[in-house]
Scaffold this motif. Structure first.
Motif: not given
Length: 416
Positions: A40-52, A230-246
């Motif tokens: 069960f992978e909790i973290s993604r490879r690109q995440d700042v905080i890595q959980v095994p 052909f509108p495309g999609t809304l940009d992904i909003i990344r909230i600093p610090f909180l988005s780094d929580i595993p």
């Protein structure tokens, strides 16, 4: 007095259903389960905080999950013997354990990317969730809203077209909410002023919207898709610090505007309905319009505005289908999601939080079908697809079969 006691009797359906499902999990996912360890992978490879990753034997997981589910069934049985209902939070936790066992069974010998599955399920659930919130607003005030399908489709169409023409996503969202609210105005006027049969009006509105959008799609959008669809999609909003929580970070704090809006609207609607005087007035109108009228509440006005605002929220759900996910409008792209939203309203007992959780079940079913086909192509996709719907039927019969809608729902009220 005996009739009152009989009406309040809880019964034993919930513990029986829980016990049966727990036995199924422990036998088929446990003792007869698939061999191999699942990570069960909790973290993604690109995440700042890595959980095994958490490795668990698939069969052992099925046995443990089954035992927990049987234990929950025993607890529910004790409550039923005391004539007490099983708490909804416990039922949700019970379902989460069962889903974990299902994921472990599917991915035996491989890994489960939890952040990807949960995050994608949330994105796919947003149109259903917002449609359900619109349905709750309407039906809590006493007006049956069968037109959620049409509201979603209207919002999806307008968001795609207006965003493409104007080059502004916010104008597209406004157009989606505004036009869907106008559709709700039609429902409100016929239901409140002319006392029309609300289900018939809702069905007619759905058919009307499907016909209009199909015509415009065929005659206009397909002819000049680059300039109008052909509108495309809304940009992904990344909230600093909180988005780094595993795990929680990518799911809750790294998403598009429509997802953030849904995450705000659901608790806000719960708070207004159950913690404010305004919500008390709305619920009074839906339960007993005559009594509400007697104490000075304008029944017609209350119903009108709540049906209209509910349509606007459903329109936002339609926008989530196009500029919040696929990036373009497709013919009848709501695909019955409005009717699923209506089922979610009932499954959630006309409660925003419970309805949102039920919507997540359907979002999970969509991503599960895709992911399971990639991880374990030997498992029939038909089996994976039907699991959430079977669980929903079981939940309705076993857990919420006695849930009561607002007593004034679908009953026209005429002052005097």
């Amino acid at each position: 007095m005996n009739e009152i006691l009989k009406a309040e009797k809880v019964g034993f359906k919930a513990p029986i259903v829980m016990g049966f499902l727990g036995a199924v999990v422990i036998v088929f996912f446990g003792f007869l389960g698939r061999e191999g360890s699942v990570d069960f992978e909790i973290s993604r490879r690109q995440d700042v905080i890595q959980v095994p990753a958490l490795p668990v034997d698939s069969s052992l997981l099925g046995i443990i999950a089954g035992l927990l589910m049987l234990g929950t069934a025993g607890f529910a049985l004790m409550r039923s013997m005391r004539n007490q209902r099983t708490p909804m939070w416990l039922s949700a936790l019970y379902g989460l354990v069962g889903v974990t066992a299902l994921l472990g069974w599917i991915a035996a010998g491989k890994s489960v990317p939890l952040a990807f599955i949960i995050g994608t399920a949330l994105v796919l659930a947003v149109p259903i969730m917002l449609g359900a919130m619109g349905g709750i607003m309407s039906e809590r005030s006493g007006v049956t809203n069968i037109a959620i399908e049409g509201q979603l489709l209207t919002g999806a169409f307008m968001a795609a077209v207006v965003s493409t023409i104007s080059g502004n996503f916010y104008l597209g969202i406004f157009a989606a909410m505004f036009t869907s609210s106008l559709l709700s105005v039609i429902l409100a006027v016929f239901a409140i002023k002319y006392l029309a049969q609300q289900i018939i009006v809702g069905v007619v509105l759905n058919v009307l919207v499907i016909g209009i959008t199909n015509f415009l799609y065929q005659q206009w959008l397909t002819q000049d898709a680059q300039n109008v669809n052909f509108p495309g999609t809304l940009d992904i909003i990344r909230i600093p610090f909180l988005s780094d929580i595993p795990l929680l970070g990518p799911v809750l704090f790294e998403n598009r505007l429509t997802v953030f809006a849904a995450l705000i609207i659901v608790p806000a609607l719960w708070y207004v309905l159950f913690k404010t005087k305004l919500g008390l007035r709305v619920r009074a109108v839906g339960e007993n319009p005559l009594a509400a009228d007697t104490v000075g509440i304008n029944v017609g006005r209350t119903r009108f505005w709540w049906v209209t605002l509910g349509g606007a929220i459903a329109g936002l759900g339609g926008a989530a289908l196009t500029i919040g996910d696929t990036g373009a409008f497709g013919r009848e792209m709501s695909g019955g999601l409005g009717f699923i939203a209506l089922a979610v309203v009932i499954l959630g007992r006309w409660h925003p939080i419970y309805a949102a959780l039920a919507a997540l079940l359907f979002g999970f079913s969509i991503i599960l079908r895709v992911w399971a086909n990639q991880v374990s192509p030997g498992i029939p996709t038909e089996f994976i697809t039907m699991v959430p719907y079977v669980v929903t039927i079981i939940a309705v019969v076993g857990f919420v079969g006695k849930s009561m809608p607002p007593k004034g729902l679908a009953i026209p009220y005429e002052k005097g």
